[in-house]
Design an enzyme around this catalytic site. Structure first.
Site, PDB file in Angstrom:
ATOM      1  N   ASP A  48      86.154  69.445  49.847  1.00  0.00           N
ATOM      2  CA  ASP A  48      85.198  68.893  50.808  1.00  0.00           C
ATOM      3  C   ASP A  48      85.939  67.982  51.784  1.00  0.00           C
ATOM      4  O   ASP A  48      86.818  67.213  51.397  1.00  0.00           O
ATOM      5  CB  ASP A  48      84.105  68.104  50.068  1.00  0.00           C
ATOM      6  CG  ASP A  48      82.897  67.826  50.945  1.00  0.00           C
ATOM      7  OD1 ASP A  48      81.822  68.393  50.674  1.00  0.00           O
ATOM      8  OD2 ASP A  48      83.029  67.043  51.912  1.00  0.00           O
ATOM      9  N   ASN A  81      72.452  71.222  47.022  1.00  0.00           N
ATOM     10  CA  ASN A  81      71.348  70.713  47.819  1.00  0.00           C
ATOM     11  C   ASN A  81      70.610  71.872  48.470  1.00  0.00           C
ATOM     12  O   ASN A  81      71.236  72.818  48.944  1.00  0.00           O
ATOM     13  CB  ASN A  81      71.875  69.770  48.904  1.00  0.00           C
ATOM     14  CG  ASN A  81      72.525  68.529  48.319  1.00  0.00           C
ATOM     15  OD1 ASN A  81      72.011  67.928  47.377  1.00  0.00           O
ATOM     16  ND2 ASN A  81      73.671  68.147  48.850  1.00  0.00           N
ATOM     17  N   HIS A 106      76.035  76.635  48.704  1.00  0.00           N
ATOM     18  CA  HIS A 106      77.283  76.113  48.150  1.00  0.00           C
ATOM     19  C   HIS A 106      77.003  75.234  46.952  1.00  0.00           C
ATOM     20  O   HIS A 106      75.953  74.601  46.851  1.00  0.00           O
ATOM     21  CB  HIS A 106      78.074  75.324  49.206  1.00  0.00           C
ATOM     22  CG  HIS A 106      77.288  74.280  49.924  1.00  0.00           C
ATOM     23  ND1 HIS A 106      76.397  74.582  50.924  1.00  0.00           N
ATOM     24  CD2 HIS A 106      77.245  72.929  49.792  1.00  0.00           C
ATOM     25  CE1 HIS A 106      75.851  73.475  51.391  1.00  0.00           C
ATOM     26  NE2 HIS A 106      76.338  72.450  50.694  1.00  0.00           N
ATOM     27  N   GLU A 147      72.994  70.043  54.476  1.00  0.00           N
ATOM     28  CA  GLU A 147      73.474  69.975  55.863  1.00  0.00           C
ATOM     29  C   GLU A 147      73.980  71.317  56.367  1.00  0.00           C
ATOM     30  O   GLU A 147      73.830  71.640  57.536  1.00  0.00           O
ATOM     31  CB  GLU A 147      74.610  68.949  55.979  1.00  0.00           C
ATOM     32  CG  GLU A 147      74.156  67.513  55.784  1.00  0.00           C
ATOM     33  CD  GLU A 147      75.336  66.550  55.688  1.00  0.00           C
ATOM     34  OE1 GLU A 147      76.489  66.993  55.876  1.00  0.00           O
ATOM     35  OE2 GLU A 147      75.079  65.368  55.407  1.00  0.00           O
ATOM     36  N   VAL A 148      74.619  72.064  55.500  1.00  0.00           N
ATOM     37  CA  VAL A 148      75.208  73.340  55.909  1.00  0.00           C
ATOM     38  C   VAL A 148      74.389  74.482  55.293  1.00  0.00           C
ATOM     39  O   VAL A 148      74.291  74.590  54.064  1.00  0.00           O
ATOM     40  CB  VAL A 148      76.683  73.442  55.457  1.00  0.00           C
ATOM     41  CG1 VAL A 148      77.275  74.779  55.887  1.00  0.00           C
ATOM     42  CG2 VAL A 148      77.503  72.295  56.023  1.00  0.00           C
TER      43      VAL A 148
END
Ligand code: AMP
Length: 118
Positions: A33, A91, A104, A99-100
């Site tokens: 990350d 998430n 993942h 966010e993305v």
């Protein structure tokens, strides 16, 4: 919601932008990350176009799901995280703080982790 082909992880998969890769196989790519939240913070992403966990479980076949989560466990082993333990997290959506929009798994390790929700 349709998959955004221009999200940052899609660009990493297409090698349009670099990543600090730790592992890759036919099911998954794992990389550090860019803004680590623990001593070891690795992201593991599937190769296919899945927005989030629900999209992945809903669309991916059993081999792909098994291959992907097998890769997550393999990365944890290879990075030496299994003996002292680690945390995996994903998430989803607004409340999850995603966010993305490419599914993942966050893998946190390398130190005693704090409370599950800070
Ligand atoms: P999430 O909030 O669950 O969608 O997590 C997205 C994660 O991607 C965050 O922890 C970011 O620090 C990380 N991230 C964003 N851009 C990059 C990048 N180019 N390389 C590596 N990690 C990234």
């Amino acid at each position: 919601m349709t998959y955004d082909q221009n999200n940052i992880f899609a660009k990493i998969l297409r090698e349009e932008i670099p990543c600090n890769k730790v592992y890759e196989d036919m099911y998954a790519l794992a990389f550090h990350d860019i803004s680590p939240q623990a001593k070891l913070h690795v992201l593991v992403i599937p190769k296919g176009e899945y927005i989030d966990f629900a999209d992945f479980i809903g669309k991916a076949d059993a081999e792909t799901v098994q291959g992907f989560f097998g890769a997550v466990a393999h990365v944890a082993d290879e990075l030496g995280a299994s003996s002292d333990g680690y945390r995996i997290l994903s998430n989803k959506g607004h409340n999850g703080g995603q966010e993305v929009p490419h599914f993942h798994i966050h893998l946190f390790a390398g130190e005693k982790l704090g409370r599950m929700i800070g």
